[in-house]
Motif scaffolding. Structure first.
Motif, PDB file in Angstrom:
ATOM      1  N   ASN A 389       0.808  -1.217   0.000  1.00 29.34           N
ATOM      2  CA  ASN A 389       0.000   0.000   0.000  1.00 29.34           C
ATOM      3  C   ASN A 389       0.845   1.272   0.000  1.00 29.34           C
ATOM      4  N   PHE A 390       2.169   1.140   0.120  1.00 27.63           N
ATOM      5  CA  PHE A 390       3.026   2.317   0.022  1.00 27.63           C
ATOM      6  C   PHE A 390       2.876   2.942  -1.360  1.00 27.63           C
ATOM      7  N   GLU A 391       2.684   4.260  -1.415  1.00 26.17           N
ATOM      8  CA  GLU A 391       2.623   4.965  -2.688  1.00 26.17           C
ATOM      9  C   GLU A 391       4.007   5.489  -3.043  1.00 26.17           C
ATOM     10  N   PHE A 392       4.163   5.890  -4.310  1.00 24.71           N
ATOM     11  CA  PHE A 392       5.481   6.321  -4.775  1.00 24.71           C
ATOM     12  C   PHE A 392       5.965   7.571  -4.055  1.00 24.71           C
ATOM     13  N   GLU A 393       5.048   8.339  -3.479  1.00 24.27           N
ATOM     14  CA  GLU A 393       5.471   9.526  -2.744  1.00 24.27           C
ATOM     15  C   GLU A 393       6.396   9.173  -1.576  1.00 24.27           C
ATOM     16  N   VAL A 394       6.229   7.969  -1.020  1.00 24.71           N
ATOM     17  CA  VAL A 394       7.132   7.519   0.049  1.00 24.71           C
ATOM     18  C   VAL A 394       8.543   7.381  -0.501  1.00 24.71           C
ATOM     19  N   GLY A 395       8.663   6.723  -1.647  1.00 29.31           N
ATOM     20  CA  GLY A 395       9.980   6.579  -2.275  1.00 29.31           C
ATOM     21  C   GLY A 395      10.569   7.906  -2.689  1.00 29.31           C
ATOM     22  N   HIS A 396       9.720   8.814  -3.208  1.00 30.68           N
ATOM     23  CA  HIS A 396      10.209  10.142  -3.603  1.00 30.68           C
ATOM     24  C   HIS A 396      10.791  10.873  -2.400  1.00 30.68           C
ATOM     25  N   ALA A 397      10.103  10.818  -1.249  1.00 33.51           N
ATOM     26  CA  ALA A 397      10.593  11.512  -0.055  1.00 33.51           C
ATOM     27  C   ALA A 397      11.952  10.967   0.368  1.00 33.51           C
ATOM     28  N   VAL A 398      12.123   9.649   0.310  1.00 35.98           N
ATOM     29  CA  VAL A 398      13.404   9.034   0.679  1.00 35.98           C
ATOM     30  C   VAL A 398      14.496   9.417  -0.317  1.00 35.98           C
ATOM     31  N   CYS A 399      14.202   9.302  -1.614  1.00 36.25           N
ATOM     32  CA  CYS A 399      15.215   9.604  -2.639  1.00 36.25           C
ATOM     33  C   CYS A 399      15.563  11.089  -2.666  1.00 36.25           C
ATOM     34  N   ARG A 400      14.581  11.957  -2.457  1.00 36.42           N
ATOM     35  CA  ARG A 400      14.861  13.395  -2.414  1.00 36.42           C
ATOM     36  C   ARG A 400      15.759  13.746  -1.237  1.00 36.42           C
ATOM     37  N   GLU A 401      15.451  13.156  -0.078  1.00 35.72           N
ATOM     38  CA  GLU A 401      16.224  13.494   1.116  1.00 35.72           C
ATOM     39  C   GLU A 401      17.635  12.938   1.056  1.00 35.72           C
ATOM     40  N   THR A 402      17.822  11.794   0.429  1.00 34.97           N
ATOM     41  CA  THR A 402      19.134  11.142   0.429  1.00 34.97           C
ATOM     42  C   THR A 402      19.966  11.451  -0.803  1.00 34.97           C
ATOM     43  N   LYS A 403      19.319  11.632  -1.967  1.00 35.33           N
ATOM     44  CA  LYS A 403      20.081  11.792  -3.208  1.00 35.33           C
ATOM     45  C   LYS A 403      19.600  12.935  -4.098  1.00 35.33           C
ATOM     46  N   GLU A 404      18.561  13.659  -3.669  1.00 33.85           N
ATOM     47  CA  GLU A 404      17.940  14.685  -4.500  1.00 33.85           C
ATOM     48  C   GLU A 404      17.516  14.102  -5.851  1.00 33.85           C
ATOM     49  N   MET A 405      16.876  12.939  -5.791  1.00 33.61           N
ATOM     50  CA  MET A 405      16.394  12.237  -6.982  1.00 33.61           C
ATOM     51  C   MET A 405      14.930  11.846  -6.789  1.00 33.61           C
ATOM     52  N   PHE A 406      14.352  11.289  -7.871  1.00 32.44           N
ATOM     53  CA  PHE A 406      13.043  10.654  -7.809  1.00 32.44           C
ATOM     54  C   PHE A 406      13.205   9.198  -7.378  1.00 32.44           C
ATOM     55  N   SER A 407      12.102   8.586  -6.999  1.00 34.83           N
ATOM     56  CA  SER A 407      12.034   7.133  -6.869  1.00 34.83           C
ATOM     57  C   SER A 407      11.275   6.577  -8.064  1.00 34.83           C
ATOM     58  N   TYR A 408      11.839   5.593  -8.724  1.00 28.22           N
ATOM     59  CA  TYR A 408      11.126   5.012  -9.864  1.00 28.22           C
ATOM     60  C   TYR A 408      10.576   3.623  -9.555  1.00 28.22           C
ATOM     61  N   ARG A 409      10.958   3.092  -8.373  1.00 32.08           N
ATOM     62  CA  ARG A 409      10.444   1.751  -8.066  1.00 32.08           C
ATOM     63  C   ARG A 409      10.538   1.484  -6.568  1.00 32.08           C
ATOM     64  N   LEU A 410       9.468   0.883  -6.010  1.00 34.41           N
ATOM     65  CA  LEU A 410       9.459   0.332  -4.665  1.00 34.41           C
ATOM     66  C   LEU A 410       9.306  -1.173  -4.812  1.00 34.41           C
ATOM     67  N   ARG A 411      10.176  -1.947  -4.157  1.00 33.82           N
ATOM     68  CA  ARG A 411      10.129  -3.397  -4.362  1.00 33.82           C
ATOM     69  C   ARG A 411      10.546  -4.133  -3.093  1.00 33.82           C
ATOM     70  N   LYS A 412      10.263  -5.427  -3.101  1.00 30.66           N
ATOM     71  CA  LYS A 412      10.666  -6.281  -1.995  1.00 30.66           C
ATOM     72  C   LYS A 412      12.149  -6.617  -2.129  1.00 30.66           C
ATOM     73  N   ALA A 413      12.823  -6.707  -1.003  1.00 39.37           N
ATOM     74  CA  ALA A 413      14.225  -7.112  -1.012  1.00 39.37           C
ATOM     75  C   ALA A 413      14.322  -8.584  -1.397  1.00 39.37           C
ATOM     76  N   ALA A 414      15.310  -8.890  -2.226  1.00 38.15           N
ATOM     77  CA  ALA A 414      15.518 -10.276  -2.627  1.00 38.15           C
ATOM     78  C   ALA A 414      16.297 -11.033  -1.549  1.00 38.15           C
ATOM     79  N   VAL A 415      17.386 -10.452  -1.106  1.00 40.96           N
ATOM     80  CA  VAL A 415      18.225 -11.038  -0.062  1.00 40.96           C
ATOM     81  C   VAL A 415      18.741  -9.892   0.796  1.00 40.96           C
ATOM     82  N   GLY A 416      19.585 -10.210   1.764  1.00 38.68           N
ATOM     83  CA  GLY A 416      20.229  -9.157   2.537  1.00 38.68           C
ATOM     84  C   GLY A 416      19.963  -9.282   4.022  1.00 38.68           C
ATOM     85  N   SER A 417      20.769  -8.553   4.784  1.00 35.98           N
ATOM     86  CA  SER A 417      20.634  -8.573   6.237  1.00 35.98           C
ATOM     87  C   SER A 417      20.754  -7.153   6.770  1.00 35.98           C
ATOM     88  N   TYR A 418      20.237  -6.959   7.971  1.00 32.86           N
ATOM     89  CA  TYR A 418      20.282  -5.645   8.603  1.00 32.86           C
ATOM     90  C   TYR A 418      20.375  -5.857  10.114  1.00 32.86           C
TER      91      TYR A 418
END
Length: 675
Positions: A389-418
């Motif tokens: 249910n996340f809309e692209f505006e969520v990705g835009h806010a993250v990309c703008r704040e971190t890279k001054e860019m747009f978000s073109y895709r929100l997706r599930k992580a394939a692998v990885g750890s945190y």
């Protein structure tokens, strides 16, 4: 420009930086001596240039010429950044180097102090104050503009900013040892200054563009004298209540302080041609919007093409004007001939990013080629769990704040750890949010993400779908076409949802009235428009014998006078391709090859004879209505600008099945219409 060079050299300067037209520095008086002057640039005197007879002219003083001459400059660093500085302890003082907000908000209708402090420049490997000798409001205005603020309102005294500049003040206040040590160090820093003999005209884009006798640093020879400034925000543009007021906006870029320049002149929105466009012209736009000076002028529709009217070309501002229309320029046919492929843009100076606390960052997974979206949540930093249910505006806010860019895709992580927190819940962001702080967060910590972690992919450019208003209007105006078709020929269309609900259960002989029209959708963005579905996810429709590659590509509606929907239709894309392209471009996407999409600067055409290229008007009585065409209405694919996706035409629907078009407009150009 050659004539300006001759004048400047004759006056002892090096060359002309800019020729000023149409009494840019005010009209003169008395006799006009020379007209139709033509210099080669090698002449030693203006009198050696070709011109009309002395005193022979057909000019008025509102056409008086001027020139800005370049003085010989001393060597300066390749970069010369400046900043505002305040001591750590400013008890009782007004010094503040960061604003409380990014700019004026709607309803802020008066000048508001943003920052005030001591102006420093980075020279060598240290920050050094600018000299206060000769410092004036013109220089202060340039400094504020470079720092991202529209206007300088005062040169405050050092005592106002920092009462502790006098060591006796701290003695009387019985300052702590730490405060005394910091004050002494800061006072010592003020003993050396940089840039002497500074002379600014007030319209420069940066301090380094001003004339200076010396850009190096050195000790003060008398009492402390450093450059100080108070920068203020101007009233918000919403305070201009007159709908005919000239205002501006920037479109097509990720950050709100950059983009294609669009101007509302005479109540009509349009663009500006980039012919002779420069930073001084950009200064007028940036400061009008509440930003600083122009960081960079932009050319060639760098942030996508606009549509509609082109207001002006060959704009020649001095940088001091408040309106583009006040600058010498050409309009009318000359501007329209420019073409939207030459739309001008600008990037404005804004307050430094260091002034704002970060609320999001990207946690890079390295070889996994994915970045988790990390936010500052209720329990500190953590990554977001994927939520469909996340809309692209969520990705835009993250990309703008971190890279001054747009978000073109929100997706599930394939692998990885945190190693830290994981958050699940909801986030709602506005379309212009440049930080997650501006979003509504309802998050809670979870041990694991049920649908994997959220990955945000950022991009410098996105597509921008725009309905071709002319094609839509011409189809309705000159080829009105209401077809009556029996239900036995519409069974496939009924399955696809192309008919009104009243068609369900009707016998084969029942007739439906279908308003047919052409539509053409252009992609004027900076990236290709591609379906959010992979080819393996396309849906096969056996009745029509084709795949549906994009559900809800276009939505067609008929609204009554109160805005209520009385009929609708939907265009399910079965073929996204480059039907038409700008001159010099070849089609890339063709359905015959299995590749679907719309390339940047190309368009997809749906002619009226195709199935579902209609609105079912069987139940619509005669009267006045609005037909609305919305492209990408559900925002399944992100765009750089969703405000220009709606075309509307006001019509009269006549009883015998014909329509009369009254007027048409495109949202974001003439009227803002919520799709």
């Amino acid at each position: 420009m050659q004539s300006g060079d001759v004048v400047c050299k004759q006056l002892g300067y090096e060359r002309a930086e800019r020729v000023i037209y149409s009494a840019g520095y005010g009209p003169g008086s008395g006799q006009i001596l020379i007209d139709e002057i033509n210099c080669q640039g090698t002449e030693k005197s203006i009198m050696e240039c070709r011109h009309n007879e002395w005193g022979e002219n057909d000019c008025e003083h509102n056409e008086d010429a001027g020139v800005v001459c370049a003085r010989k400059q001393v060597a300066r660093p390749g970069t010369f950044p400046i900043r505002l500085s305040c001591p750590q302890y400013t008890t009782g003082g007004t010094c503040k180097s960061c604003p409380e907000k990014r700019g004026p908000a709607p309803g802020d209708c008066s000048l508001q102090t943003a920052v005030e402090g001591i102006v420093q420049a980075y020279v060598g490997d240290k920050w050094v104050p600018l000299s206060g000798i000769g410092w004036n409001l013109k220089a202060a205005s340039v400094a504020c503009g470079e720092l991202g603020y529209p206007v300088a309102t005062k040169i405050p005294s050092l005592d106002e900013l920092w009462p502790n500049v006098d060591p006796h003040v701290c003695e009387r206040r019985r300052c702590s040892s730490a405060e005394i040590s910091e004050n002494n160090a800061y006072r010592t820093m003020l003993q050396r200054t940089v840039v002497r003999g500074l002379q600014c005209a007030g319209n420069e884009r940066a301090i380094r563009d001003c004339y200076a006798a010396d850009f190096g640093d050195g000790p003060m020879t008398n009492e402390i004298s450093v450059a100080t400034v108070r920068c203020s925000f101007i009233p918000h543009s919403s305070c201009k209540e007159d709908s005919n007021s000239e205002i501006y906006r920037l479109r097509g870029a990720a950050m709100p302080w950059a983009g294609r320049v669009e101007a509302r002149i005479g109540g009509v929105w349009g663009t500006i041609c980039d012919s002779q466009w420069d930073g001084l012209d950009g200064n007028v736009v940036c400061r009008s919007l509440g930003y600083g000076t122009a960081k960079a002028p932009l050319y060639g529709a760098q942030h996508g093409r606009g549509v509609g009217k082109i207001h002006l070309t060959e704009v020649k501002c001095t940088g001091r004007e408040t309106l583009l229309s006040s600058c010498p320029s050409r309009g009318g046919v000359a501007a329209e001939l420019c073409g939207h492929h030459r739309d001008a843009g600008v990037e404005c100076n804004v307050p430094p990013a260091q002034c704002w606390e970060r609320y999001s960052r990207l946690y890079d997974q390295g070889e996994a080629a994915q970045s988790f979206a990390e936010v500052k949540g209720p329990s500190g930093w953590g990554i977001l769990c994927y939520n469909e249910n996340f809309e692209f505006e969520v990705g835009h806010a993250v990309c703008r704040e971190t890279k001054e860019m747009f978000s073109y895709r929100l997706r599930k992580a394939a692998v990885g750890s945190y190693p830290g927190n994981r958050y699940t819940g909801s986030i709602k962001c506005g379309s212009s949010a440049v930080s997650v702080k501006e979003c509504e967060l309802q998050l809670s910590v979870t041990d694991s993400c049920p649908n994997n972690e959220l990955v945000v992919d950022c991009s410098t450019g996105l597509p921008d779908l725009v309905p071709d208003l002319a094609a839509f209007e011409n189809s309705l105006r000159f080829h009105p076409y209401v077809e009556h078709q029996p239900m036995h020929t519409l069974r496939c269309a009924l399955e696809e949802g192309c008919l009104s609900a009243s068609a369900v259960g009707k016998p084969d002989g029942h007739q439906r009235a279908l308003l047919r029209f052409d539509s053409r959708t252009m992609n004027w963005g900076k990236a290709d428009f591609i379906s959010n579905l992979q080819p393996s996810q396309w849906i096969w429709h056996s009745c029509h014998n084709h795949y549906h590659s994009y559900r809800g590509f276009s939505q067609y509606d008929i609204l009554n006078a109160s805005g209520t929907k009385v009929a609708d239709g939907a265009k399910v894309s079965f073929c996204l391709e480059d039907s038409v392209c700008s001159v010099g471009l070849l089609p890339h996407y063709q359905c015959a090859t299995g590749q679907q999409g719309i390339s940047a600067n190309c368009g997809d055409v749906y002619p009226s004879f195709l199935d579902c290229q209609w609105i079912d008007v069987t139940d619509v009585p005669p009267g006045e209505y609005t037909i609305r065409l919305s492209d990408n209405p559900f925002k399944f694919v992100p765009e750089s600008d969703h405000l220009n996706n709606v075309a509307t035409c006001k019509i009269q629907y006549l009883s015998w099945g014909y329509i009369n078009v009254l007027s048409c407009s495109l949202s974001g150009i003439e009227n803002e219409i919520d799709p």
